[in-house]
Design a protein around this motif. Structure first.
Motif, PDB file in Angstrom:
ATOM      1  N   ARG A   1      -5.617   1.278  -5.597  1.00 31.67           N
ATOM      2  CA  ARG A   1      -6.183   0.921  -4.282  1.00 31.67           C
ATOM      3  C   ARG A   1      -5.807  -0.514  -3.917  1.00 31.67           C
ATOM      4  O   ARG A   1      -5.411  -0.786  -2.772  1.00 31.67           O
ATOM      5  N   HIS A   2      -5.931  -1.400  -4.865  1.00 25.61           N
ATOM      6  CA  HIS A   2      -5.577  -2.800  -4.628  1.00 25.61           C
ATOM      7  C   HIS A   2      -4.117  -2.902  -4.209  1.00 25.61           C
ATOM      8  O   HIS A   2      -3.782  -3.547  -3.203  1.00 25.61           O
ATOM      9  N   ALA A   3      -3.247  -2.245  -4.970  1.00 24.18           N
ATOM     10  CA  ALA A   3      -1.807  -2.350  -4.712  1.00 24.18           C
ATOM     11  C   ALA A   3      -1.417  -1.743  -3.367  1.00 24.18           C
ATOM     12  O   ALA A   3      -0.539  -2.260  -2.669  1.00 24.18           O
ATOM     13  N   LEU A   4      -2.060  -0.665  -2.976  1.00 23.15           N
ATOM     14  CA  LEU A   4      -1.694   0.022  -1.738  1.00 23.15           C
ATOM     15  C   LEU A   4      -2.026  -0.795  -0.490  1.00 23.15           C
ATOM     16  O   LEU A   4      -1.371  -0.648   0.548  1.00 23.15           O
ATOM     17  N   VAL A   5      -3.044  -1.644  -0.564  1.00 24.70           N
ATOM     18  CA  VAL A   5      -3.462  -2.380   0.627  1.00 24.70           C
ATOM     19  C   VAL A   5      -3.026  -3.838   0.618  1.00 24.70           C
ATOM     20  O   VAL A   5      -3.134  -4.516   1.650  1.00 24.70           O
ATOM     21  N   ASP A   6      -2.509  -4.330  -0.505  1.00 20.86           N
ATOM     22  CA  ASP A   6      -2.108  -5.735  -0.574  1.00 20.86           C
ATOM     23  C   ASP A   6      -0.750  -5.908   0.112  1.00 20.86           C
ATOM     24  O   ASP A   6       0.247  -5.325  -0.305  1.00 20.86           O
ATOM     25  N   ARG A   7      -0.709  -6.741   1.157  1.00 23.99           N
ATOM     26  CA  ARG A   7       0.505  -6.893   1.948  1.00 23.99           C
ATOM     27  C   ARG A   7       1.597  -7.655   1.199  1.00 23.99           C
ATOM     28  O   ARG A   7       2.739  -7.734   1.686  1.00 23.99           O
ATOM     29  N   ARG A   8       1.276  -8.194   0.045  1.00 20.90           N
ATOM     30  CA  ARG A   8       2.306  -8.865  -0.761  1.00 20.90           C
ATOM     31  C   ARG A   8       3.161  -7.857  -1.540  1.00 20.90           C
ATOM     32  O   ARG A   8       4.135  -8.243  -2.178  1.00 20.90           O
ATOM     33  N   LEU A   9       2.793  -6.595  -1.480  1.00 20.17           N
ATOM     34  CA  LEU A   9       3.611  -5.526  -2.056  1.00 20.17           C
ATOM     35  C   LEU A   9       4.210  -4.745  -0.897  1.00 20.17           C
ATOM     36  O   LEU A   9       3.502  -4.132  -0.107  1.00 20.17           O
ATOM     37  N   THR A  10       5.521  -4.766  -0.774  1.00 18.49           N
ATOM     38  CA  THR A  10       6.186  -4.206   0.384  1.00 18.49           C
ATOM     39  C   THR A  10       6.946  -2.920   0.059  1.00 18.49           C
ATOM     40  O   THR A  10       7.416  -2.739  -1.065  1.00 18.49           O
ATOM     41  N   MET A  11       7.054  -2.049   1.086  1.00 19.85           N
ATOM     42  CA  MET A  11       7.881  -0.842   0.981  1.00 19.85           C
ATOM     43  C   MET A  11       9.289  -1.085   1.499  1.00 19.85           C
ATOM     44  O   MET A  11      10.117  -0.167   1.503  1.00 19.85           O
TER      45      MET A  11
ATOM     46  N   PRO B   1     -17.950  11.735  -2.709  1.00 15.41           N
ATOM     47  CA  PRO B   1     -17.250  11.729  -1.420  1.00 15.41           C
ATOM     48  C   PRO B   1     -15.825  12.242  -1.589  1.00 15.41           C
ATOM     49  O   PRO B   1     -15.172  11.947  -2.586  1.00 15.41           O
ATOM     50  N   SER B   2     -15.347  12.992  -0.624  1.00 14.96           N
ATOM     51  CA  SER B   2     -14.061  13.669  -0.786  1.00 14.96           C
ATOM     52  C   SER B   2     -12.871  12.810  -0.396  1.00 14.96           C
ATOM     53  O   SER B   2     -11.752  13.071  -0.832  1.00 14.96           O
ATOM     54  N   ARG B   3     -13.075  11.808   0.428  1.00 21.36           N
ATOM     55  CA  ARG B   3     -11.935  11.074   0.976  1.00 21.36           C
ATOM     56  C   ARG B   3     -11.541   9.846   0.148  1.00 21.36           C
ATOM     57  O   ARG B   3     -10.772   9.004   0.625  1.00 21.36           O
ATOM     58  N   ARG B   4     -12.023   9.747  -1.061  1.00 17.45           N
ATOM     59  CA  ARG B   4     -11.661   8.592  -1.877  1.00 17.45           C
ATOM     60  C   ARG B   4     -10.301   8.745  -2.527  1.00 17.45           C
ATOM     61  O   ARG B   4      -9.768   7.792  -3.089  1.00 17.45           O
ATOM     62  N   HIS B   5      -9.731   9.928  -2.451  1.00 16.83           N
ATOM     63  CA  HIS B   5      -8.436  10.138  -3.112  1.00 16.83           C
ATOM     64  C   HIS B   5      -7.344   9.335  -2.398  1.00 16.83           C
ATOM     65  O   HIS B   5      -7.506   8.886  -1.254  1.00 16.83           O
ATOM     66  N   LEU B   6      -6.205   9.185  -3.084  1.00 17.13           N
ATOM     67  CA  LEU B   6      -5.115   8.367  -2.570  1.00 17.13           C
ATOM     68  C   LEU B   6      -3.859   9.183  -2.298  1.00 17.13           C
ATOM     69  O   LEU B   6      -2.776   8.621  -2.114  1.00 17.13           O
ATOM     70  N   ALA B   7      -3.987  10.507  -2.266  1.00 22.87           N
ATOM     71  CA  ALA B   7      -2.807  11.367  -2.149  1.00 22.87           C
ATOM     72  C   ALA B   7      -2.004  11.100  -0.893  1.00 22.87           C
ATOM     73  O   ALA B   7      -0.778  11.294  -0.879  1.00 22.87           O
ATOM     74  N   LEU B   8      -2.670  10.657   0.167  1.00 21.50           N
ATOM     75  CA  LEU B   8      -1.976  10.415   1.436  1.00 21.50           C
ATOM     76  C   LEU B   8      -1.809   8.925   1.716  1.00 21.50           C
ATOM     77  O   LEU B   8      -1.536   8.520   2.848  1.00 21.50           O
ATOM     78  N   GLY B   9      -1.936   8.114   0.683  1.00 19.36           N
ATOM     79  CA  GLY B   9      -1.770   6.687   0.854  1.00 19.36           C
ATOM     80  C   GLY B   9      -3.052   6.008   1.307  1.00 19.36           C
ATOM     81  O   GLY B   9      -4.138   6.599   1.310  1.00 19.36           O
ATOM     82  N   LEU B  10      -2.905   4.753   1.723  1.00 17.24           N
ATOM     83  CA  LEU B  10      -4.066   3.943   2.101  1.00 17.24           C
ATOM     84  C   LEU B  10      -3.570   2.775   2.942  1.00 17.24           C
ATOM     85  O   LEU B  10      -2.427   2.338   2.820  1.00 17.24           O
ATOM     86  N   GLY B  11      -4.440   2.282   3.795  1.00 24.02           N
ATOM     87  CA  GLY B  11      -4.092   1.096   4.571  1.00 24.02           C
ATOM     88  C   GLY B  11      -3.022   1.373   5.608  1.00 24.02           C
ATOM     89  O   GLY B  11      -2.961   2.447   6.199  1.00 24.02           O
ATOM     90  N   VAL B  12      -2.146   0.393   5.837  1.00 23.88           N
ATOM     91  CA  VAL B  12      -1.144   0.513   6.895  1.00 23.88           C
ATOM     92  C   VAL B  12      -0.107   1.582   6.589  1.00 23.88           C
ATOM     93  O   VAL B  12       0.628   2.010   7.483  1.00 23.88           O
ATOM     94  N   HIS B  13      -0.034   2.028   5.346  1.00 18.98           N
ATOM     95  CA  HIS B  13       0.909   3.079   4.983  1.00 18.98           C
ATOM     96  C   HIS B  13       0.213   4.415   4.722  1.00 18.98           C
ATOM     97  O   HIS B  13       0.753   5.271   4.033  1.00 18.98           O
ATOM     98  N   HIS B  14      -0.983   4.567   5.275  1.00 15.16           N
ATOM     99  CA  HIS B  14      -1.640   5.872   5.204  1.00 15.16           C
ATOM    100  C   HIS B  14      -0.784   6.877   5.956  1.00 15.16           C
ATOM    101  O   HIS B  14      -0.226   6.573   7.013  1.00 15.16           O
ATOM    102  N   CYS B  15      -0.657   8.084   5.426  1.00 21.38           N
ATOM    103  CA  CYS B  15       0.221   9.115   5.988  1.00 21.38           C
ATOM    104  C   CYS B  15      -0.020   9.293   7.487  1.00 21.38           C
ATOM    105  O   CYS B  15      -1.140   9.589   7.919  1.00 21.38           O
ATOM    106  N   THR B  16       1.027   9.157   8.272  1.00 16.48           N
ATOM    107  CA  THR B  16       0.918   9.279   9.724  1.00 16.48           C
ATOM    108  C   THR B  16       0.430  10.661  10.138  1.00 16.48           C
ATOM    109  O   THR B  16      -0.360  10.803  11.077  1.00 16.48           O
ATOM    110  N   GLY B  17       0.893  11.687   9.445  1.00 18.47           N
ATOM    111  CA  GLY B  17       0.565  13.057   9.826  1.00 18.47           C
ATOM    112  C   GLY B  17      -0.580  13.665   9.055  1.00 18.47           C
ATOM    113  O   GLY B  17      -0.672  14.894   8.932  1.00 18.47           O
ATOM    114  N   HIS B  18      -1.506  12.836   8.550  1.00 19.61           N
ATOM    115  CA  HIS B  18      -2.563  13.366   7.687  1.00 19.61           C
ATOM    116  C   HIS B  18      -3.465  14.377   8.400  1.00 19.61           C
ATOM    117  O   HIS B  18      -3.906  15.359   7.788  1.00 19.61           O
ATOM    118  N   THR B  19      -3.724  14.169   9.688  1.00 21.08           N
ATOM    119  CA  THR B  19      -4.603  15.113  10.397  1.00 21.08           C
ATOM    120  C   THR B  19      -3.931  16.469  10.553  1.00 21.08           C
ATOM    121  O   THR B  19      -4.550  17.519  10.333  1.00 21.08           O
TER     122      THR B  19
END
Length: 406
Positions: free
Chosen positions: A53-63, A333-351
Protein backbone atom coordinates in the motif's frame (compact mmCIF):
# COMPACT_ATOMS: atom_id res chain seq x y z
CA UNK A 1 28.02 -11.76 -4.70
CA UNK A 2 24.93 -12.43 -2.61
CA UNK A 3 22.53 -15.05 -3.86
CA UNK A 4 19.08 -13.60 -4.31
CA UNK A 5 15.90 -15.55 -5.09
CA UNK A 6 15.16 -15.82 -8.79
CA UNK A 7 12.14 -13.81 -9.91
CA UNK A 8 9.41 -14.79 -10.53
CA UNK A 9 9.19 -17.31 -7.71
CA UNK A 10 7.86 -20.73 -8.71
CA UNK A 11 4.15 -21.46 -8.35
CA UNK A 12 2.93 -24.76 -6.93
CA UNK A 13 1.21 -26.75 -9.74
CA UNK A 14 -0.90 -28.54 -7.11
CA UNK A 15 -2.35 -25.19 -5.95
CA UNK A 16 -2.76 -23.27 -9.22
CA UNK A 17 -4.93 -20.48 -7.79
CA UNK A 18 -2.52 -19.67 -4.97
CA UNK A 19 0.52 -17.36 -5.18
CA UNK A 20 3.95 -19.01 -5.00
CA UNK A 21 4.45 -20.43 -1.49
CA UNK A 22 7.78 -18.62 -1.27
CA UNK A 23 5.98 -15.32 -0.79
CA UNK A 24 4.58 -16.50 2.53
CA UNK A 25 8.13 -17.13 3.73
CA UNK A 26 9.31 -13.74 2.51
CA UNK A 27 6.42 -11.95 4.23
CA UNK A 28 7.45 -13.57 7.47
CA UNK A 29 11.16 -12.85 7.17
CA UNK A 30 12.24 -10.18 4.72
CA UNK A 31 10.07 -7.66 2.92
CA UNK A 32 11.31 -5.80 0.97
CA UNK A 33 14.03 -8.16 -0.21
CA UNK A 34 16.30 -8.30 -3.24
CA UNK A 35 15.50 -10.70 -6.07
CA UNK A 36 17.29 -11.48 -9.31
CA UNK A 37 15.41 -11.04 -12.57
CA UNK A 38 16.00 -12.54 -16.03
CA UNK A 39 18.59 -9.89 -17.03
CA UNK A 40 20.65 -10.19 -13.83
CA UNK A 41 19.33 -7.01 -12.20
CA UNK A 42 18.38 -7.08 -8.52
CA UNK A 43 15.30 -4.94 -7.77
CA UNK A 44 13.54 -4.89 -4.42
CA UNK A 45 10.54 -7.20 -4.05
CA UNK A 46 7.70 -6.10 -1.77
CA UNK A 47 5.47 -8.91 -0.50
CA UNK A 48 3.66 -7.51 2.57
CA UNK A 49 0.30 -5.77 2.39
CA UNK A 50 1.19 -2.62 4.36
CA UNK A 51 4.43 -2.17 2.42
CA UNK A 52 2.59 -2.68 -0.88
CA UNK A 53 0.00 0.00 0.00
CA UNK A 54 2.80 2.39 0.89
CA UNK A 55 4.65 1.69 -2.36
CA UNK A 56 1.57 2.02 -4.57
CA UNK A 57 0.71 5.53 -3.36
CA UNK A 58 4.19 7.01 -2.84
CA UNK A 59 4.89 9.36 -5.75
CA UNK A 60 8.63 8.76 -5.38
CA UNK A 61 8.05 5.36 -6.99
CA UNK A 62 7.27 5.87 -10.66
CA UNK A 63 5.81 3.72 -13.45
CA UNK A 64 7.70 5.77 -16.05
CA UNK A 65 9.56 3.14 -18.09
CA UNK A 66 12.24 5.70 -19.04
CA UNK A 67 13.19 6.27 -15.41
CA UNK A 68 16.67 4.98 -14.38
CA UNK A 69 16.49 1.59 -12.69
CA UNK A 70 13.02 0.71 -13.95
CA UNK A 71 12.80 -3.09 -13.50
CA UNK A 72 11.74 -5.25 -16.44
CA UNK A 73 10.43 -8.65 -15.41
CA UNK A 74 10.83 -10.25 -18.85
CA UNK A 75 12.36 -9.57 -22.29
CA UNK A 76 8.85 -8.67 -23.47
CA UNK A 77 8.58 -5.98 -20.81
CA UNK A 78 11.84 -4.41 -21.98
CA UNK A 79 10.92 -4.52 -25.66
CA UNK A 80 7.47 -3.04 -25.00
CA UNK A 81 9.11 -0.03 -23.32
CA UNK A 82 11.05 0.98 -26.42
CA UNK A 83 8.13 2.24 -28.48
CA UNK A 84 4.98 4.19 -27.79
CA UNK A 85 3.72 3.03 -24.39
CA UNK A 86 0.33 2.89 -22.69
CA UNK A 87 -0.28 6.10 -20.71
CA UNK A 88 0.39 4.67 -17.18
CA UNK A 89 4.00 4.00 -18.26
CA UNK A 90 4.75 7.54 -19.45
CA UNK A 91 6.48 10.34 -17.51
CA UNK A 92 4.25 11.76 -14.80
CA UNK A 93 3.09 14.91 -16.61
CA UNK A 94 2.19 13.04 -19.82
CA UNK A 95 0.53 10.29 -17.80
CA UNK A 96 -1.68 12.73 -15.91
CA UNK A 97 -2.80 14.46 -19.13
CA UNK A 98 -3.66 11.21 -20.89
CA UNK A 99 -5.44 9.74 -17.88
CA UNK A 100 -7.57 12.89 -17.60
CA UNK A 101 -8.71 12.29 -21.18
CA UNK A 102 -9.50 8.61 -20.70
CA UNK A 103 -11.04 8.74 -17.22
CA UNK A 104 -13.94 10.84 -18.53
CA UNK A 105 -15.03 7.80 -20.53
CA UNK A 106 -15.25 5.55 -17.46
CA UNK A 107 -17.69 7.46 -15.28
CA UNK A 108 -19.91 5.31 -13.03
CA UNK A 109 -22.99 6.62 -14.84
CA UNK A 110 -21.69 5.60 -18.26
CA UNK A 111 -20.64 2.21 -16.92
CA UNK A 112 -24.09 1.64 -15.39
CA UNK A 113 -25.66 2.41 -18.77
CA UNK A 114 -23.60 -0.42 -20.25
CA UNK A 115 -24.99 -3.02 -17.85
CA UNK A 116 -27.98 -4.12 -20.01
CA UNK A 117 -25.66 -4.52 -23.00
CA UNK A 118 -23.17 -6.59 -20.97
CA UNK A 119 -26.05 -8.80 -19.77
CA UNK A 120 -27.22 -9.36 -23.36
CA UNK A 121 -23.73 -10.38 -24.45
CA UNK A 122 -23.44 -12.82 -21.53
CA UNK A 123 -26.77 -14.42 -22.38
CA UNK A 124 -25.89 -14.67 -26.07
CA UNK A 125 -22.60 -16.37 -25.32
CA UNK A 126 -24.28 -18.81 -22.91
CA UNK A 127 -26.95 -19.54 -25.53
CA UNK A 128 -24.16 -20.47 -27.93
CA UNK A 129 -22.42 -22.50 -25.24
CA UNK A 130 -25.58 -24.51 -24.55
CA UNK A 131 -26.13 -25.10 -28.26
CA UNK A 132 -22.62 -26.47 -28.71
CA UNK A 133 -20.93 -29.72 -27.73
CA UNK A 134 -20.09 -30.94 -24.25
CA UNK A 135 -17.59 -30.73 -22.75
CA UNK A 136 -16.68 -27.21 -23.83
CA UNK A 137 -13.67 -25.02 -23.15
CA UNK A 138 -15.14 -22.25 -20.98
CA UNK A 139 -12.35 -19.88 -21.95
CA UNK A 140 -12.78 -20.18 -25.72
CA UNK A 141 -16.56 -20.69 -25.66
CA UNK A 142 -17.52 -18.02 -23.13
CA UNK A 143 -14.95 -16.03 -21.17
CA UNK A 144 -12.83 -14.73 -24.05
CA UNK A 145 -15.57 -13.91 -26.57
CA UNK A 146 -17.62 -12.26 -23.82
CA UNK A 147 -14.75 -10.07 -22.59
CA UNK A 148 -13.54 -9.21 -26.08
CA UNK A 149 -16.97 -8.29 -27.42
CA UNK A 150 -17.70 -5.98 -24.48
CA UNK A 151 -14.39 -4.11 -24.67
CA UNK A 152 -14.49 -3.88 -28.48
CA UNK A 153 -17.99 -2.42 -28.37
CA UNK A 154 -16.99 0.10 -25.70
CA UNK A 155 -13.78 1.15 -27.46
CA UNK A 156 -15.37 1.16 -30.91
CA UNK A 157 -13.14 -1.60 -32.33
CA UNK A 158 -14.25 -3.99 -35.07
CA UNK A 159 -14.78 -7.58 -33.90
CA UNK A 160 -13.08 -8.91 -37.03
CA UNK A 161 -9.58 -10.11 -36.19
CA UNK A 162 -10.22 -10.30 -32.47
CA UNK A 163 -8.71 -13.79 -32.19
CA UNK A 164 -5.51 -12.53 -33.79
CA UNK A 165 -5.39 -9.57 -31.40
CA UNK A 166 -5.73 -11.92 -28.42
CA UNK A 167 -2.98 -14.16 -29.81
CA UNK A 168 -0.68 -11.15 -30.13
CA UNK A 169 -1.64 -9.98 -26.63
CA UNK A 170 -0.59 -13.34 -25.21
CA UNK A 171 2.82 -12.97 -26.84
CA UNK A 172 3.22 -9.52 -25.28
CA UNK A 173 2.20 -10.89 -21.88
CA UNK A 174 4.55 -13.86 -22.07
CA UNK A 175 7.57 -14.19 -19.82
CA UNK A 176 9.30 -16.62 -22.17
CA UNK A 177 8.47 -15.56 -25.76
CA UNK A 178 11.59 -15.05 -27.95
CA UNK A 179 12.58 -11.46 -28.64
CA UNK A 180 11.91 -11.73 -32.37
CA UNK A 181 8.38 -13.00 -31.71
CA UNK A 182 7.68 -10.15 -29.31
CA UNK A 183 9.10 -7.58 -31.75
CA UNK A 184 6.91 -8.92 -34.54
CA UNK A 185 3.81 -8.86 -32.30
CA UNK A 186 4.55 -5.30 -31.20
CA UNK A 187 4.91 -4.18 -34.81
CA UNK A 188 1.70 -5.86 -35.94
CA UNK A 189 -0.33 -4.54 -33.00
CA UNK A 190 1.00 -0.99 -33.40
CA UNK A 191 0.20 -0.95 -37.12
CA UNK A 192 -3.31 -2.27 -36.49
CA UNK A 193 -4.19 0.36 -33.90
CA UNK A 194 -2.53 3.24 -35.82
CA UNK A 195 -4.72 2.36 -38.80
CA UNK A 196 -7.82 2.44 -36.60
CA UNK A 197 -6.89 5.82 -35.13
CA UNK A 198 -6.36 7.19 -38.64
CA UNK A 199 -9.91 6.13 -39.56
CA UNK A 200 -11.89 5.86 -36.31
CA UNK A 201 -15.48 4.81 -35.96
CA UNK A 202 -17.74 5.41 -33.00
CA UNK A 203 -17.13 4.55 -29.37
CA UNK A 204 -14.40 5.74 -27.07
CA UNK A 205 -11.73 5.69 -29.78
CA UNK A 206 -13.70 7.94 -32.11
CA UNK A 207 -14.48 10.40 -29.32
CA UNK A 208 -10.82 10.61 -28.27
CA UNK A 209 -9.59 11.08 -31.82
CA UNK A 210 -12.09 13.82 -32.63
CA UNK A 211 -11.73 15.67 -29.33
CA UNK A 212 -8.01 15.29 -28.67
CA UNK A 213 -6.03 13.99 -31.66
CA UNK A 214 -7.56 16.24 -34.31
CA UNK A 215 -6.97 19.23 -32.02
CA UNK A 216 -3.32 18.32 -31.54
CA UNK A 217 -3.68 17.66 -27.82
CA UNK A 218 -2.75 13.98 -28.23
CA UNK A 219 -0.53 12.46 -30.93
CA UNK A 220 -1.84 9.68 -33.16
CA UNK A 221 0.97 7.45 -31.87
CA UNK A 222 0.01 7.98 -28.23
CA UNK A 223 -3.70 7.58 -29.00
CA UNK A 224 -3.02 4.28 -30.76
CA UNK A 225 -0.91 3.09 -27.81
CA UNK A 226 -3.67 4.05 -25.37
CA UNK A 227 -6.43 2.26 -27.28
CA UNK A 228 -4.17 -0.78 -27.63
CA UNK A 229 -3.45 -0.67 -23.90
CA UNK A 230 -7.14 -0.42 -23.03
CA UNK A 231 -7.88 -3.41 -25.25
CA UNK A 232 -4.93 -5.36 -23.80
CA UNK A 233 -5.88 -4.71 -20.17
CA UNK A 234 -9.61 -4.78 -20.81
CA UNK A 235 -10.02 -8.26 -22.24
CA UNK A 236 -7.33 -10.71 -21.08
CA UNK A 237 -7.49 -10.05 -17.33
CA UNK A 238 -11.30 -10.07 -17.43
CA UNK A 239 -11.49 -13.32 -19.41
CA UNK A 240 -9.03 -15.18 -17.19
CA UNK A 241 -10.59 -13.70 -14.07
CA UNK A 242 -13.94 -15.14 -15.17
CA UNK A 243 -12.42 -18.56 -15.85
CA UNK A 244 -10.31 -18.77 -12.71
CA UNK A 245 -13.19 -17.37 -10.65
CA UNK A 246 -15.39 -20.23 -11.84
CA UNK A 247 -12.69 -22.70 -10.79
CA UNK A 248 -12.45 -21.04 -7.37
CA UNK A 249 -16.23 -21.11 -6.90
CA UNK A 250 -16.45 -24.77 -7.89
CA UNK A 251 -13.82 -25.51 -5.26
CA UNK A 252 -15.92 -23.57 -2.71
CA UNK A 253 -19.45 -24.60 -3.78
CA UNK A 254 -21.00 -23.27 -0.58
CA UNK A 255 -20.15 -19.77 -1.83
CA UNK A 256 -22.08 -19.98 -5.11
CA UNK A 257 -25.45 -19.28 -3.50
CA UNK A 258 -24.20 -15.82 -2.56
CA UNK A 259 -24.26 -15.01 -6.29
CA UNK A 260 -27.37 -16.94 -7.31
CA UNK A 261 -29.74 -16.00 -4.47
CA UNK A 262 -31.90 -12.89 -4.32
CA UNK A 263 -29.97 -10.08 -5.97
CA UNK A 264 -28.41 -7.56 -3.61
CA UNK A 265 -26.05 -5.08 -5.25
CA UNK A 266 -23.91 -4.57 -2.15
CA UNK A 267 -23.54 -8.32 -1.60
CA UNK A 268 -22.55 -8.88 -5.23
CA UNK A 269 -20.06 -6.04 -5.08
CA UNK A 270 -18.47 -7.59 -2.01
CA UNK A 271 -18.39 -11.01 -3.67
CA UNK A 272 -16.64 -9.73 -6.79
CA UNK A 273 -14.08 -7.82 -4.72
CA UNK A 274 -13.31 -10.98 -2.73
CA UNK A 275 -12.80 -12.98 -5.91
CA UNK A 276 -10.43 -10.29 -7.18
CA UNK A 277 -8.47 -10.50 -3.91
CA UNK A 278 -8.39 -14.27 -3.81
CA UNK A 279 -7.27 -14.82 -7.38
CA UNK A 280 -5.36 -11.60 -8.24
CA UNK A 281 -5.27 -12.68 -11.86
CA UNK A 282 -2.44 -10.31 -12.80
CA UNK A 283 0.33 -12.00 -10.88
CA UNK A 284 3.24 -10.09 -12.41
CA UNK A 285 4.55 -7.54 -9.93
CA UNK A 286 3.72 -3.86 -10.34
CA UNK A 287 6.96 -2.37 -11.62
CA UNK A 288 8.34 0.87 -10.22
CA UNK A 289 11.59 2.84 -10.06
CA UNK A 290 12.64 5.05 -7.16
CA UNK A 291 13.09 8.71 -8.15
CA UNK A 292 14.36 9.59 -4.66
CA UNK A 293 15.52 7.74 -1.57
CA UNK A 294 12.57 6.13 0.19
CA UNK A 295 12.15 3.89 3.23
CA UNK A 296 9.62 1.05 3.05
CA UNK A 297 9.18 -1.58 5.74
CA UNK A 298 12.31 -0.34 7.50
CA UNK A 299 14.43 -0.80 4.35
CA UNK A 300 16.13 2.08 2.55
CA UNK A 301 15.53 2.00 -1.21
CA UNK A 302 17.81 4.41 -3.02
CA UNK A 303 17.10 6.61 -5.99
CA UNK A 304 17.52 4.71 -9.25
CA UNK A 305 16.72 1.30 -7.77
CA UNK A 306 13.92 -0.87 -9.11
CA UNK A 307 10.96 -2.03 -7.05
CA UNK A 308 8.54 -4.90 -7.69
CA UNK A 309 5.25 -4.75 -5.77
CA UNK A 310 3.85 -8.28 -5.52
CA UNK A 311 0.10 -7.75 -5.32
CA UNK A 312 -0.96 -11.41 -5.16
CA UNK A 313 1.27 -11.85 -2.12
CA UNK A 314 -0.08 -8.70 -0.46
CA UNK A 315 -3.65 -9.89 -1.05
CA UNK A 316 -2.89 -13.10 0.86
CA UNK A 317 -1.11 -11.37 3.75
CA UNK A 318 -2.29 -12.90 7.03
CA UNK A 319 -1.91 -9.59 8.86
CA UNK A 320 -4.41 -7.89 6.53
CA UNK A 321 -6.90 -10.66 5.77
CA UNK A 322 -7.88 -13.26 8.39
CA UNK A 323 -7.65 -16.77 6.92
CA UNK A 324 -6.48 -15.29 3.60
CA UNK A 325 -6.34 -18.58 1.70
CA UNK A 326 -10.07 -19.11 2.23
CA UNK A 327 -12.55 -17.69 -0.27
CA UNK A 328 -15.28 -15.81 1.61
CA UNK A 329 -17.66 -13.89 -0.66
CA UNK A 330 -19.10 -12.06 2.33
CA UNK A 331 -15.71 -10.95 3.62
CA UNK A 332 -15.70 -7.37 4.92
CA UNK A 333 -14.31 -4.88 4.33
CA UNK A 334 -14.10 -6.11 0.75
CA UNK A 335 -12.36 -3.21 -0.94
CA UNK A 336 -9.06 -3.41 0.93
CA UNK A 337 -7.53 -5.64 -1.71
CA UNK A 338 -4.93 -4.27 -4.12
CA UNK A 339 -5.73 -6.33 -7.22
CA UNK A 340 -6.73 -3.25 -9.20
CA UNK A 341 -4.02 -0.98 -7.87
CA UNK A 342 -4.32 2.04 -5.62
CA UNK A 343 -4.00 5.80 -5.76
CA UNK A 344 -3.35 7.57 -9.05
CA UNK A 345 -2.70 4.24 -10.75
CA UNK A 346 -5.93 2.59 -9.66
CA UNK A 347 -7.33 0.64 -12.63
CA UNK A 348 -9.18 3.04 -14.93
CA UNK A 349 -11.73 0.42 -15.94
CA UNK A 350 -12.42 -1.02 -12.49
CA UNK A 351 -16.16 -0.24 -12.58
CA UNK A 352 -16.65 -1.89 -15.97
CA UNK A 353 -14.61 -4.90 -14.86
CA UNK A 354 -16.79 -5.27 -11.76
CA UNK A 355 -19.97 -5.21 -13.85
CA UNK A 356 -18.61 -7.80 -16.29
CA UNK A 357 -17.48 -10.16 -13.54
CA UNK A 358 -20.73 -9.86 -11.59
CA UNK A 359 -22.84 -10.58 -14.68
CA UNK A 360 -20.59 -13.39 -15.90
CA UNK A 361 -20.53 -15.34 -12.61
CA UNK A 362 -24.18 -14.75 -11.77
CA UNK A 363 -25.50 -15.63 -15.23
CA UNK A 364 -23.32 -18.70 -15.62
CA UNK A 365 -24.34 -20.28 -12.32
CA UNK A 366 -27.99 -19.31 -12.59
CA UNK A 367 -28.38 -20.72 -16.08
CA UNK A 368 -26.03 -23.68 -15.56
CA UNK A 369 -26.50 -24.60 -11.89
CA UNK A 370 -24.76 -27.94 -12.45
CA UNK A 371 -21.75 -26.44 -14.22
CA UNK A 372 -18.66 -28.46 -13.36
CA UNK A 373 -15.18 -29.36 -14.52
CA UNK A 374 -15.17 -32.11 -17.13
CA UNK A 375 -11.78 -33.34 -15.90
CA UNK A 376 -10.05 -33.58 -12.56
CA UNK A 377 -8.46 -30.28 -11.62
CA UNK A 378 -5.03 -31.91 -11.86
CA UNK A 379 -5.69 -32.38 -15.59
CA UNK A 380 -6.48 -28.71 -16.29
CA UNK A 381 -3.55 -27.21 -18.29
CA UNK A 382 -2.90 -24.15 -16.17
CA UNK A 383 -0.47 -21.52 -17.50
CA UNK A 384 2.67 -20.63 -15.61
CA UNK A 385 4.64 -18.68 -18.23
CA UNK A 386 2.49 -15.56 -18.65
CA UNK A 387 1.73 -12.48 -16.60
CA UNK A 388 -1.86 -13.61 -16.01
CA UNK A 389 -3.11 -16.53 -13.95
CA UNK A 390 -5.03 -18.68 -16.40
CA UNK A 391 -5.28 -21.94 -18.28
CA UNK A 392 -4.70 -23.00 -21.85
CA UNK A 393 -8.15 -24.58 -21.74
CA UNK A 394 -10.85 -25.11 -19.12
CA UNK A 395 -12.98 -28.17 -20.04
CA UNK A 396 -16.43 -27.78 -18.50
CA UNK A 397 -19.69 -29.72 -18.70
CA UNK A 398 -23.22 -29.46 -17.32
CA UNK A 399 -26.51 -31.32 -17.26
CA UNK A 400 -26.85 -35.08 -16.67
CA UNK A 401 -23.68 -37.15 -16.48
CA UNK A 402 -23.93 -38.98 -19.80
CA UNK A 403 -21.27 -41.49 -18.81
CA UNK A 404 -23.28 -42.51 -15.77
CA UNK A 405 -26.42 -42.84 -17.94
CA UNK A 406 -24.67 -45.38 -20.12
Amino acid sequence: MAEFPAYPLARDPEHPLDPPPGYRELRASASPTRVRTWDGSTPWLITRYDDARHALVDRRLTMDVTSPGFPHTSPSSLLRSRGAVFFPSRPEERYAAARAIVIKEFTPRRMAELRPYVQRVADQKIDALLAGPRPADLIEAFALPFAIEVICEFLGLPLAGRDRLHELSRVLGSRTAPAEQVTSALSEMAAYFRALVADPGDGLMGRIVRAHVETGELSEEDAAADIQGLFFTGHGPTAYMIAMGVVALLRHPEQIEVLTGTYDESVHTTAVQELLRYITVSHNARQRAATDDIEIGGTLIRRGEGVLIQIDSANRDETAFPDPDHLDLLRTPSRRHLALGLGVHHCTGHTLAGIELDIAYTTLFRRLPDLRLAVDITEVPFKFDENLVGAHALPMTWGPDLRAAR
